[in-house]
Design an enzyme around this catalytic site. Structure first.
Site, PDB file in Angstrom:
ATOM      1  N   TYR A 269       0.804  -1.233   0.000  1.00 58.35           N
ATOM      2  CA  TYR A 269       0.000   0.000   0.000  1.00 58.35           C
ATOM      3  C   TYR A 269       0.833   1.277   0.000  1.00 58.35           C
ATOM      4  CZ  TYR A 269      -3.251  -3.244   2.453  1.00 58.35           C
ATOM      5  OH  TYR A 269      -4.024  -4.291   2.846  1.00 58.35           O
TER       6      TYR A 269
ATOM      7  N   CYS B 110      14.391 -11.101  -2.697  1.00 61.99           N
ATOM      8  CA  CYS B 110      14.815 -10.855  -4.077  1.00 61.99           C
ATOM      9  C   CYS B 110      13.676 -10.222  -4.860  1.00 61.99           C
ATOM     10  CB  CYS B 110      15.260 -12.147  -4.717  1.00 61.99           C
ATOM     11  SG  CYS B 110      16.831 -12.635  -4.061  1.00 61.99           S
TER      12      CYS B 110
END
Ligand code: PLP
Length: 424
Positions: A327, A354
Site C-alpha cells: 500500500y 529478491c
C-alpha cells in the site's frame, strides 16, 4: 547504566537490544499493556445510556492463541473471517456466542463449522451464501445472522466518497431492489434468525465525518426496510476502520470524545426516523493492536548506490512487513541505541527478499547506523504478523509479548523443518 537508560530504546520496560539478543531478529514485539489499554478505552467509551453496544475485535489484524486469551480477558467479542481464524478462537476456548463470522465467500466447510460451534452471529454476504446456508442447515440447528450491506460509502484515510455505483465485492447494495426480497426470505426462514445489518466502509480512516455519514445511511435503510417488510433491524454492526498513527502525518481523532457524540447522533437520528435505536456494534482491528507492535531488525550495513541513494539493509523483508510494498504505507523507526539522536540524513530501509519492491521504509531520517545495531519499526502490531509469508523461504519471525519488564514468547520462530513440513 544511567547513560544506557537515557540512550537505549525500551518496550514495556525492557531494552529493545535485550529482546533482540534473547529472541533473535527479525522479531515482533507487542506491548501487552498498550493492547489492554486500547481494549479498555473502546469498552469504556463505546457506551451510551439505555442502548446496547458491543466492541468486537477484528482478529484479521493480529491473531494468535495468546491474543484470543487477551481479548477474552478484556471482555471484547471476536470477528473472524475464515475457518482458520475460527479454529484458532475455538482452540483458545473463546466464548462461541461472542464470535462474529464474516467473509464474502464462505465455503461449505466454513458454514458447517459455524453451525456446529453455534457461533454468535454469521454475517451473510449475499443471496448465494444464504442459499448455501439453507441447504446445509439441519432441522435441529439454529443460527443468528446479520446481512452484510453495501451502503455506497467508501472511506480511506482522509477522504470518503459516496459511490452511486456499487462495485465492492462485499455485501448487497442498499440500492438494489433484490436486497429487500433477500431480507424477507431470511426473516421467513424457521431456523435462520435475521438480527440486522453489518457494513464496513474502509480502513485507516482519520476523519469523523465518514463514520457519521455511514451510521445515518444505515439507519435510513433500516427505516426503509421496516416500511417495506415490517422486519425490524435490531442490530447494526458498523464495522471497523478506526485510524492509527504510523508517522507524525497521521493524526487520529480522539475516540474517547468521539464515541459518546457518535452514539448520541445515532440515538437522535433513530428518534427522528421513528425507529427504535438498534444495538450498535463496532469492529476495531488496527486501532486495538497497531501501535502496540514493534518490529526489531538487525542492521547489517549501509549501501550507497552509484545513484546516491542510501540504503540501510535489515535482516527482515516484505515477507514480515508487507504493507509498504502493498500500500506504499509509511512508517517511523529508530535505531535502538541512538533513538534520541537526530539526523538529516535520509535512508531507505530495505529487506533481503529478491524483489526490488522489498522496502520496509521508503524514506526516513536516521543517525548513521553501525553494523549490528537494532532498528525498531513502530506501529507494526496490525497486519504484519497476520500478513507474513514465507516468500523466498524466509522463516516467519517469533512474536513476543512484553509487560511490566517481563517478556514471554507467544509464537515461536519458524524452523527449516516448518518450511518443508507439507512438502511431499
Ligand atoms: C478489516 C475489517 C475490520 C477491521 O478493520 P480495521 O481497519 O482493522 O479496524 C472490521 N470489520 C470487517 C468486516 C473487516 O473486514
Amino acid at each position: 547504566m544511567e547513560n544506557r537508560q537515557i540512550n537505549e530504546f525500551m518496550i514495556g520496560g525492557i531494552f529493545a537490544s535485550e529482546l533482540a539478543k534473547k529472541y533473535q531478529t527479525p522479531l515482533y514485539v507487542m506491548d501487552e499493556n498498550k493492547i489492554r489499554n486500547q481494549c479498555q478505552m473502546f469498552h469504556k467509551s463505546f457506551c451510551y445510556p439505555n442502548i446496547q453496544t458491543e466492541v468486537i475485535y477484528a482478529s484479521k489484524a493480529f491473531l494468535t492463541l495468546a491474543m484470543c486469551q487477551l481479548i477474552k480477558e478484556e471482555g471484547l467479542s471476536l470477528d473472524v473471517v475464515s475457518s482458520g481464524e475460527l479454529y484458532t478462537a475455538i482452540k483458545a476456548n473463546f466464548p462461541v456466542e461472542k464470535i462474529y463470522f464474516h467473509g464474502n465467500n464462505k465455503s461449505k466447510e466454513e458454514l458447517h463449522m459455524a453451525l456446529k460451534h453455534q457461533i454468535g452471529r454469521l454475517i451473510i454476504d449475499n443471496q448465494n451464501e444464504f442459499d448455501l446456508l439453507t441447504e446445509l442447515i439441519s432441522e435441529d440447528e439454529q443460527i443468528n445472522v446479520l446481512l452484510r450491506i453495501n451502503p455506497g460509502i467508501e472511506a480511506h484515510t482522509h477522504e470518503y466518497i459516496k459511490t452511486t455505483k456499487n462495485d465492492s465485492k462485499f455485501g448487497v447494495s442498499i440500492y438494489d431492489e433484490d436486497t429487500i426480497n433477500l431480507i424477507k426470505k431470511i426473516d421467513k426462514h424457521p431456523s435462520i434468525h435475521f438480527k440486522g445489518f453489518h457494513s464496513h466502509i474502509g480502513s485507516q480512516i482519520l476523519k469523523e465525518d465518514a463514520f457519521f455519514e455511514h451510521a445515518k445511511v444505515v439507519l435510513a435503510f433500516a427505516k426503509k426496510v421496516k416500511i417495506a417488510t415490517h422486519v425490524r433491524v435490531e442490530e447494526m454492526n458498523l464495522g471497523g476502520g478506526f485510524g492509527v498513527k504510523y508517522t507524525d502525518s497521521d493524526q487520529p481523532f480522539s475516540y474517547e470524545t468521539f464515541f459518546p457524540r457518535f452514539l448520541d447522533m445515532i440515538v437522535n437520528e433513530s428518534r427522528k426516523l421513528n425507529v427504535k435505536t438498534p444495538k450498535v456494534m463496532i469492529e476495531p482491528g488496527r486501532a486495538i493492536v497497531a501501535e502496540a507492535g514493534y518490529t526489531l531488525y538487525t542492521i547489517s550495513g549501509v549501501k550507497e548506490t552509484y545513484g546516491k541513494k542510501n540504503y540501510i539493509f535489515v535482516d527482515g523483508s516484505m515477507a514480515d512487513h508487507m504493507r509498504t510494498a502493498l500500500y506504499q504505507a509509511t512508517y517511523h523507526a529508530v535505531i535502538a541505541n541512538k533513538h534520541q539522536e537526530t539526523s538529516k540524513k535520509t535512508y531507505t530501509v530495505a529487506g533481503k527478499a529478491c524483489e526490488s519492491g522489498d522496502v520496509i521504509i521508503r524514506e526516513i531520517n536516521l543517525p548513521k547506523p553501525n553494523k549490528d545495531d537494532i532498528l525498531v519499526v513502530f506501529s507494526t502490531g496490525a497486519y504484519h504478523y497476520s500478513m507474513s509469508s514465507n516468500y523466498n523461504r524466509l522463516l516467519k519471525p517469533a512474536v513476543v509479548f512484553v509487560s511490566e519488564k517481563t517478556s514471554r514468547l507467544v509464537v515461536k520462530r519458524e524452523t527449516y523443518e516448518d518450511l518443508i513440513r507439507n512438502d511431499l
